[in-house]
Motif scaffolding. Structure first.
Motif, PDB file in Angstrom:
ATOM      1  N   UNK A  22      67.702  57.589  90.939  1.00 39.34           N
ATOM      2  CA  UNK A  22      66.955  58.694  91.532  1.00 39.34           C
ATOM      3  C   UNK A  22      67.391  60.020  90.914  1.00 39.34           C
ATOM      4  N   UNK A  23      66.432  60.740  90.394  1.00 36.40           N
ATOM      5  CA  UNK A  23      66.668  62.086  89.882  1.00 36.40           C
ATOM      6  C   UNK A  23      65.934  63.026  90.829  1.00 36.40           C
ATOM      7  N   UNK A  24      66.688  63.883  91.494  1.00 39.77           N
ATOM      8  CA  UNK A  24      66.137  64.660  92.605  1.00 39.77           C
ATOM      9  C   UNK A  24      66.213  66.154  92.305  1.00 39.77           C
ATOM     10  N   UNK A  25      65.057  66.755  92.017  1.00 42.59           N
ATOM     11  CA  UNK A  25      64.923  68.207  91.848  1.00 42.59           C
ATOM     12  C   UNK A  25      65.985  68.768  90.884  1.00 42.59           C
ATOM     13  N   UNK A  26      66.122  68.138  89.732  1.00 38.99           N
ATOM     14  CA  UNK A  26      67.163  68.517  88.776  1.00 38.99           C
ATOM     15  C   UNK A  26      66.702  69.679  87.900  1.00 38.99           C
ATOM     16  N   UNK A  27      67.623  70.622  87.711  1.00 42.43           N
ATOM     17  CA  UNK A  27      67.384  71.787  86.856  1.00 42.43           C
ATOM     18  C   UNK A  27      68.524  71.891  85.850  1.00 42.43           C
ATOM     19  N   UNK A  67      73.841  60.561  81.531  1.00 42.65           N
ATOM     20  CA  UNK A  67      75.058  60.030  80.905  1.00 42.65           C
ATOM     21  C   UNK A  67      76.306  60.811  81.289  1.00 42.65           C
ATOM     22  N   UNK A  68      76.127  62.032  81.791  1.00 41.02           N
ATOM     23  CA  UNK A  68      77.276  62.871  82.121  1.00 41.02           C
ATOM     24  C   UNK A  68      77.720  63.751  80.978  1.00 41.02           C
ATOM     25  N   UNK A  69      76.951  63.787  79.905  1.00 40.87           N
ATOM     26  CA  UNK A  69      77.272  64.662  78.779  1.00 40.87           C
ATOM     27  C   UNK A  69      76.844  66.102  79.046  1.00 40.87           C
ATOM     28  N   UNK A  70      75.993  66.276  80.036  1.00 38.93           N
ATOM     29  CA  UNK A  70      75.616  67.604  80.557  1.00 38.93           C
ATOM     30  C   UNK A  70      75.655  67.528  82.076  1.00 38.93           C
ATOM     31  N   UNK A  71      75.920  68.649  82.716  1.00 43.28           N
ATOM     32  CA  UNK A  71      75.934  68.728  84.180  1.00 43.28           C
ATOM     33  C   UNK A  71      74.767  69.598  84.622  1.00 43.28           C
ATOM     34  N   UNK A  72      73.965  69.157  85.582  1.00 48.24           N
ATOM     35  CA  UNK A  72      72.811  69.961  86.010  1.00 48.24           C
ATOM     36  C   UNK A  72      73.227  71.235  86.726  1.00 48.24           C
ATOM     37  N   UNK A  73      72.394  72.245  86.617  1.00 49.63           N
ATOM     38  CA  UNK A  73      72.613  73.492  87.349  1.00 49.63           C
ATOM     39  C   UNK A  73      72.220  73.337  88.817  1.00 49.63           C
ATOM     40  N   UNK A  74      71.314  72.417  89.078  1.00 49.77           N
ATOM     41  CA  UNK A  74      70.883  72.133  90.455  1.00 49.77           C
ATOM     42  C   UNK A  74      70.319  70.722  90.494  1.00 49.77           C
ATOM     43  N   UNK A  75      70.283  70.154  91.709  1.00 45.66           N
ATOM     44  CA  UNK A  75      69.719  68.823  91.889  1.00 45.66           C
ATOM     45  C   UNK A  75      70.779  67.732  91.875  1.00 45.66           C
ATOM     46  N   UNK A  76      70.335  66.504  92.079  1.00 46.80           N
ATOM     47  CA  UNK A  76      71.242  65.353  92.189  1.00 46.80           C
ATOM     48  C   UNK A  76      70.724  64.183  91.372  1.00 46.80           C
ATOM     49  N   UNK A  77      71.675  63.327  90.924  1.00 45.16           N
ATOM     50  CA  UNK A  77      71.347  62.095  90.214  1.00 45.16           C
ATOM     51  C   UNK A  77      72.094  60.952  90.893  1.00 45.16           C
ATOM     52  N   UNK A  78      71.363  59.909  91.293  1.00 45.00           N
ATOM     53  CA  UNK A  78      71.955  58.763  91.974  1.00 45.00           C
ATOM     54  C   UNK A  78      71.650  57.482  91.206  1.00 45.00           C
ATOM     55  N   UNK A  79      72.638  56.593  91.116  1.00 42.24           N
ATOM     56  CA  UNK A  79      72.450  55.265  90.532  1.00 42.24           C
ATOM     57  C   UNK A  79      72.928  54.235  91.547  1.00 42.24           C
ATOM     58  N   UNK A  80      72.030  53.374  91.983  1.00 41.74           N
ATOM     59  CA  UNK A  80      72.343  52.345  92.974  1.00 41.74           C
ATOM     60  C   UNK A  80      72.987  52.944  94.220  1.00 41.74           C
TER      61      UNK A  80
END
Length: 377
Positions: A22-27, A67-80
């Motif tokens: 899930x990629x949620x409102x990522x900026x 991958x974690x090579x960049x960090x978002x300025x906003x939003x969330x990333x979920x795996x399982x």
């Protein structure tokens, strides 16, 4: 591009788990430039998902965020169900196969595949077993003692894939996986790679700018532009029923018309480029006076030397250019209005004509109401 690409099909005994990724409102911004703009996306477990777009659209940045090579300025990333938004790369259940394959030149094939497991402190016996199984999976077991420079591009790709899979990630990321291969090998490798990944059952997100690659390998794809997703769907859905002008033009080629829905019940659009109305099967919105873009794929047009009986969905013009493409011929027809239309004729369609198309010929074009797609935006 004519929509002829065969697509891999994965056997599925149980429904795929929704929202596995899930990629949620990522900026994500780089200075004043926004690379990913409030993007949300849901990917199913075991799915082969493609991010498709031109250079600079944000697809590679999105992959690097996962991958974690960049960090978002906003939003969330979920795996399982696990929030990995700010987890270090090495703690994520994610592995990435880079465009360049990034194999260590001084290590053997076996050493390259074993490297990540050694870093994690996996016991030697387990390493040997898992490396052997991974190399067998990609049919590279007999090349274990070789160095990368002794391998072909396709073999290097399989080693890089084995190195990614040996760690048993929940999510595998592929960055332009075919770009280093020539066209013939690339077409063959698409099926090999897809079959390997399906046999493992790993969830996979692939970045590509190659339409055929995405449509051949992906269960679903997202068309991206300027950091946003323009459309998500199966290859068939995106090609046959584009929802916006960008998707219609980016996936394959199309003839676009701007029309106004008639103020009656005829379900026809009047277009200034055409002398006759455009009749559609299912207008997106039946509101009279609706202004919309309409998409017509070049291969859905019939070309003849005789006028049709119906007034709707036809045009007349002169052949301005011809391009023989082997299995089909592109015909460019200039209408009286000055509009240039592209027609894609199969070899059978050309042979069925009373004579082969030639420069300057007056020709009649027609198409069915069900071949026109009304675009939402």
């Amino acid at each position: 591009m004519k929509h002829e690409a065969a697509r891999l099909h994965k056997p599925s005994a149980v429904p795929a788990q929704e929202g596995f990724v899930q990629i949620i409102d990522v900026v994500k911004k780089f200075g004043a430039a926004t690379a990913v703009d409030h993007l949300s996306l849901s990917i199913r477990k075991g799915e082969m998902f493609a991010l498709l777009g031109s250079s600079g659209c944000g697809k590679s940045t999105l992959l690097r965020l996962m991958a974690g090579l960049e960090i978002p300025d906003a939003g969330r990333i979920l795996v399982d169900g696990q929030d990995i938004t700010r987890l270090p790369t090495y703690q994520r259940p994610v592995n990435m196969m880079f465009q360049s394959y990034a194999l260590f030149p001084h290590m053997t094939v076996e050493g390259n595949v074993a490297y990540g497991l050694k870093r994690e402190g996996v016991p030697r016996a387990q390493i040997r077993e898992r490396v052997a199984a991974a190399l067998e999976l990609v049919q590279m077991g007999k090349y274990a003692p070789r160095k990368p420079h002794q391998l072909s591009g396709g073999q290097q790709q399989r080693v890089a894939l084995a190195r990614s899979l040996v760690k048993r990630p929940k999510l595998l990321l592929l960055d332009e996986p075919m770009s280093a291969l020539d066209k013939k090998i690339r077409q063959e490798t698409q099926f090999e790679l897809g079959n390997i990944l399906y046999s493992v059952g790993v969830t996979c997100v692939m970045v590509t700018h190659d339409q055929e690659e995405a449509m051949t390998m992906a269960d679903r794809l997202a068309v991206m532009n300027e950091g946003s997703i323009m459309q998500v769907g199966t290859p068939d859905q995106v090609y046959e029923a584009p929802t916006c002008r960008f998707a219609a033009e980016f996936i394959g080629s199309t003839n676009l018309f701007r029309g106004v829905l008639a103020a009656d019940e005829s379900r026809t659009f009047q277009c200034e480029d055409l002398a006759h109305p455009l009749q559609v099967q299912n207008p997106m919105n039946a509101r009279q006076g609706l202004v919309a873009q309409l998409s017509l794929r070049p291969e859905r047009i019939t070309l003849s030397y005789a006028a049709g009986a119906s007034d709707a969905n036809r045009a007349v013009g002169r052949i301005e250019q011809l391009a023989y493409m082997g299995s089909y011929t592109l015909v460019y027809v200039r209408l009286d209005s000055g509009r240039l239309m592209t027609v894609n004729l199969s070899r059978m369609a050309v042979r069925a004509l009373e004579r082969a198309p030639d420069y300057g010929d007056t020709v009649y074009l027609s198409w069915g109401a069900d071949q026109l797609v009304v675009l939402e935006k």
